[in-house]
Write a protein that holds these residues in place. Structure first.
Motif, PDB file in Angstrom:
ATOM      1  N   GLU A  78       0.823  -1.222   0.000  1.00  0.00           N
ATOM      2  CA  GLU A  78       0.000   0.000   0.000  1.00  0.00           C
ATOM      3  C   GLU A  78       0.854   1.268   0.000  1.00  0.00           C
ATOM      4  O   GLU A  78       0.330   2.368   0.072  1.00  0.00           O
ATOM      5  N   MET A  79       2.154   1.104  -0.052  1.00  0.00           N
ATOM      6  CA  MET A  79       3.099   2.220  -0.157  1.00  0.00           C
ATOM      7  C   MET A  79       3.102   3.140   1.063  1.00  0.00           C
ATOM      8  O   MET A  79       3.342   4.333   0.962  1.00  0.00           O
ATOM      9  N   VAL A  80       2.840   2.539   2.235  1.00  0.00           N
ATOM     10  CA  VAL A  80       3.146   3.236   3.487  1.00  0.00           C
ATOM     11  C   VAL A  80       4.644   3.534   3.463  1.00  0.00           C
ATOM     12  O   VAL A  80       5.092   4.630   3.786  1.00  0.00           O
ATOM     13  N   VAL A  81       5.399   2.512   3.079  1.00  0.00           N
ATOM     14  CA  VAL A  81       6.838   2.657   2.846  1.00  0.00           C
ATOM     15  C   VAL A  81       7.070   2.345   1.373  1.00  0.00           C
ATOM     16  O   VAL A  81       6.416   1.472   0.805  1.00  0.00           O
ATOM     17  N   ARG A  82       7.955   3.115   0.744  1.00  0.00           N
ATOM     18  CA  ARG A  82       8.232   2.911  -0.682  1.00  0.00           C
ATOM     19  C   ARG A  82       9.638   3.411  -0.934  1.00  0.00           C
ATOM     20  O   ARG A  82      10.295   3.975  -0.054  1.00  0.00           O
ATOM     21  N   GLY A  83      10.116   3.233  -2.185  1.00  0.00           N
ATOM     22  CA  GLY A  83      11.515   3.533  -2.482  1.00  0.00           C
ATOM     23  C   GLY A  83      12.301   2.247  -2.312  1.00  0.00           C
ATOM     24  O   GLY A  83      12.184   1.563  -1.268  1.00  0.00           O
ATOM     25  N   ALA A  84      13.113   1.913  -3.317  1.00  0.00           N
ATOM     26  CA  ALA A  84      13.715   0.577  -3.380  1.00  0.00           C
ATOM     27  C   ALA A  84      14.468   0.167  -2.101  1.00  0.00           C
ATOM     28  O   ALA A  84      14.172  -0.889  -1.522  1.00  0.00           O
ATOM     29  N   PRO A  85      15.429   0.961  -1.614  1.00  0.00           N
ATOM     30  CA  PRO A  85      16.159   0.503  -0.419  1.00  0.00           C
ATOM     31  C   PRO A  85      15.282   0.423   0.831  1.00  0.00           C
ATOM     32  O   PRO A  85      15.417  -0.517   1.634  1.00  0.00           O
ATOM     33  N   ALA A  86      14.347   1.368   0.991  1.00  0.00           N
ATOM     34  CA  ALA A  86      13.479   1.339   2.182  1.00  0.00           C
ATOM     35  C   ALA A  86      12.560   0.124   2.155  1.00  0.00           C
ATOM     36  O   ALA A  86      12.258  -0.460   3.206  1.00  0.00           O
ATOM     37  N   HIS A 104      13.641  13.372 -10.228  1.00  0.00           N
ATOM     38  CA  HIS A 104      12.306  12.836 -10.515  1.00  0.00           C
ATOM     39  C   HIS A 104      11.946  11.824  -9.431  1.00  0.00           C
ATOM     40  O   HIS A 104      12.795  11.049  -9.013  1.00  0.00           O
ATOM     41  N   CYS A 105      10.712  11.833  -8.989  1.00  0.00           N
ATOM     42  CA  CYS A 105      10.235  10.942  -7.920  1.00  0.00           C
ATOM     43  C   CYS A 105      10.904  11.315  -6.592  1.00  0.00           C
ATOM     44  O   CYS A 105      11.342  12.460  -6.408  1.00  0.00           O
ATOM     45  N   ASN A 106      10.977  10.373  -5.678  1.00  0.00           N
ATOM     46  CA  ASN A 106      11.688  10.603  -4.419  1.00  0.00           C
ATOM     47  C   ASN A 106      12.697   9.500  -4.221  1.00  0.00           C
ATOM     48  O   ASN A 106      12.330   8.344  -3.982  1.00  0.00           O
ATOM     49  N   VAL A 149      18.839  10.995 -10.657  1.00  0.00           N
ATOM     50  CA  VAL A 149      17.683  10.200 -10.229  1.00  0.00           C
ATOM     51  C   VAL A 149      18.169   8.944  -9.506  1.00  0.00           C
ATOM     52  O   VAL A 149      19.355   8.591  -9.586  1.00  0.00           O
ATOM     53  N   GLY A 150      17.259   8.256  -8.843  1.00  0.00           N
ATOM     54  CA  GLY A 150      17.568   6.967  -8.230  1.00  0.00           C
ATOM     55  C   GLY A 150      17.245   5.843  -9.199  1.00  0.00           C
ATOM     56  O   GLY A 150      17.031   6.074 -10.398  1.00  0.00           O
ATOM     57  N   ALA A 151      17.217   4.621  -8.678  1.00  0.00           N
ATOM     58  CA  ALA A 151      16.856   3.465  -9.509  1.00  0.00           C
ATOM     59  C   ALA A 151      16.222   2.397  -8.644  1.00  0.00           C
ATOM     60  O   ALA A 151      16.475   2.318  -7.436  1.00  0.00           O
ATOM     61  N   ASP A 152      15.400   1.588  -9.284  1.00  0.00           N
ATOM     62  CA  ASP A 152      14.772   0.441  -8.610  1.00  0.00           C
ATOM     63  C   ASP A 152      15.440  -0.865  -8.987  1.00  0.00           C
ATOM     64  O   ASP A 152      15.376  -1.843  -8.243  1.00  0.00           O
ATOM     65  N   ARG A 153      16.045  -0.897 -10.175  1.00  0.00           N
ATOM     66  CA  ARG A 153      16.773  -2.095 -10.590  1.00  0.00           C
ATOM     67  C   ARG A 153      17.667  -1.699 -11.765  1.00  0.00           C
ATOM     68  O   ARG A 153      17.212  -1.036 -12.697  1.00  0.00           O
TER      69      ARG A 153
HETATM   70  O1  MRU Z   1       6.864   3.591  -6.412  1.00  0.00           O
HETATM   71  P1  MRU Z   1       7.970   4.080  -5.531  1.00  0.00           P
HETATM   72  O2  MRU Z   1       7.659   5.350  -4.831  1.00  0.00           O
HETATM   73  O3  MRU Z   1       8.460   2.983  -4.601  1.00  0.00           O
HETATM   74  O4  MRU Z   1       9.150   4.380  -6.545  1.00  0.00           O
HETATM   75  C1  MRU Z   1      10.359   4.883  -6.046  1.00  0.00           C
HETATM   76  C2  MRU Z   1      11.357   5.219  -7.070  1.00  0.00           C
HETATM   77  O5  MRU Z   1      11.147   5.029  -8.252  1.00  0.00           O
HETATM   78  C3  MRU Z   1      12.684   5.719  -6.587  1.00  0.00           C
HETATM   79  O6  MRU Z   1      13.217   6.645  -7.473  1.00  0.00           O
HETATM   80  C4  MRU Z   1      13.636   4.530  -6.469  1.00  0.00           C
HETATM   81  O7  MRU Z   1      13.064   3.523  -5.678  1.00  0.00           O
HETATM   82  C5  MRU Z   1      14.955   4.904  -5.920  1.00  0.00           C
HETATM   83  S1  MRU Z   1      14.839   5.207  -4.190  1.00  0.00           S
HETATM   84  C6  MRU Z   1      16.403   5.533  -3.574  1.00  0.00           C
END
Ligand code: MRU
Length: 351
Positions: free
Chosen positions: A43-51, A161-163, A239-243
């Motif tokens: 539900e994206m209470v927590v989001r962002g790849a490392p978190a 872009h994004c957070n 920007v960050g990355a998810d993969r």
């Molecule tokens: O859908 P989200 O908010 O989890 O997406 C987050 C992102 O795309 C971030 O840019 C990415 O996870 C890098 S976070 C250091």
């Protein structure tokens, strides 16, 4: 670990800052079970790849803590925990940090002594989290040095872009870590944040955390990014990355690819900042990265307010893949991969 963090663990409870409510309300949720943790990720209470990865590690710990009888051998322990690990893995498909963190938890050896096994698992989850924070500070400093080296002297404006900030990591942030370090060095003129439709991580989260830390930030609609780049207002995009695939292609929040194309057209360097936990060496190309498809209501509404024809079909991919050839450099905690491609990525991996 200093500054903003989206998660804390104490008294066998995972405390998450509810990112769905920011910036209007700062509310912490207390989660005591693996299922609650899985739902919070979904539900994206927590989001962002490392978190997401750090939270899943604690979720796994909570799953083991809840076992009512202690299995008598390693094989029975793995059988009991398999559905729990699968539940966590099924929450969000794109960020590889989730799978990486669960793998690391599953590598902790079983012990006949329940207390000993739990202590080792808790220590592993704490390590995943503290290592992520340290990685962010290192890549922030390395990234700021790299931008300083690549760009003309004087304060610079950076677009993101994004957070990919403290809220998306254990703290400090990846892309926002670079921006934080630039600010500390007196090199940041302005951070521009795309609002990042449809969930508005830029407007709600990036702006909140930079403003809170006294870092100059200006919000722009996603649709303005090309104009900003073309008219020379931006010195660099970070920007960050998810993969990140083995050829350097990088998945990140939907819209990132458009920004990368506009940056290329404007001759502005486009950097990706990500920890090694975001690298997926198993995938030869970004085309193979699974892209999450999200509920159409995120697009049909702004917040809770409907803005289109009720029930209109929507296609809502959560991420896109920026090809490596659009990326000037990938900044990690262990160094920088310039002009990434398969050979340079492999050389970096072997260093
Ligand atoms: O859908 P989200 O908010 O989890 O997406 C987050 C992102 O795309 C971030 O840019 C990415 O996870 C890098 S976070 C250091």
């Amino acid at each position: 670990m200093d500054g903003i963090t989206p998660l804390r663990f104490s008294d066998d409870t995972l405390h998450l800052l509810d990112q769905r409510l920011l910036p209007l309300e700062e509310r912490w949720l207390s989660l005591a079970t693996l299922e609650e943790t899985a739902l919070a990720i979904e539900e994206m209470v927590v989001r962002g790849a490392p978190a997401i990865g750090c939270s899943a590690a604690y979720g796994y710990f909570l799953g083991v803590l809840a076992l009512t009888s202690w299995p008598g051998d390693e094989a029975s322990f793995r059988v009991l925990m398999a559905p729990a690990a699968a539940r966590l893995r099924a929450t969000r498909p794109t960020a590889v940090n989730l799978f990486w963190a669960i793998d690391r938890m599953e590598e902790v050896p079983w012990s006949a002594d329940r207390g000993q096994c739990l202590a080792a698992l808790r220590e592993r989850a704490d390590t995943i989290t503290s290592e992520d924070y340290d990685a962010c500070v290192s890549m922030g400093d390395l990234g700021a040095d790299r931008l300083t080296r690549d760009l003309p002297p004087g304060p610079i404006a950076v677009l993101t872009h994004c957070n990919a900030g403290a809220l998306a990591t254990a703290g400090y942030g990846t892309a926002l870590g670079v921006i934080r370090s630039l600010h500390r060095q007196g090199r940041l003129l302005m951070a521009y944040s795309d609002d990042t439709r449809p969930r508005q991580q830029g407007a709600r989260l990036t702006v909140w955390e930079l403003h809170r830390d006294g870092i100059p930030v200006t919000l722009v609609p996603d649709t303005a990014a090309g104009h900003l780049l073309k008219t020379g207002r931006i010195a660099a995009v970070v920007v960050g990355a998810d993969r990140i695939a083995a050829n350097g292609d990088a998945a990140n929040k939907i819209g990132t690819y458009m920004v990368a194309l506009a940056a290329k057209a404007a001759g502005v360097p486009f950097y990706v900042a990500a920890p090694l936990s975001t690298f997926d060496w198993e995938l030869p190309s970004g085309d193979l990265i699974p892209i999450e498809e999200r509920d159409g209501d995120e697009v049909r509404r702004v917040g809770e307010v409907p803005v289109t024809v009720p029930g209109i079909p929507v296609f809502n991919p959560g991420f896109d893949v920026t090809p490596a050839e659009l990326i000037a450099a990938i900044i990690t905690e262990r160094g920088v991969v310039d002009a990434p491609d398969t050979a340079r990525m492999a050389a970096f991996r072997g260093m």
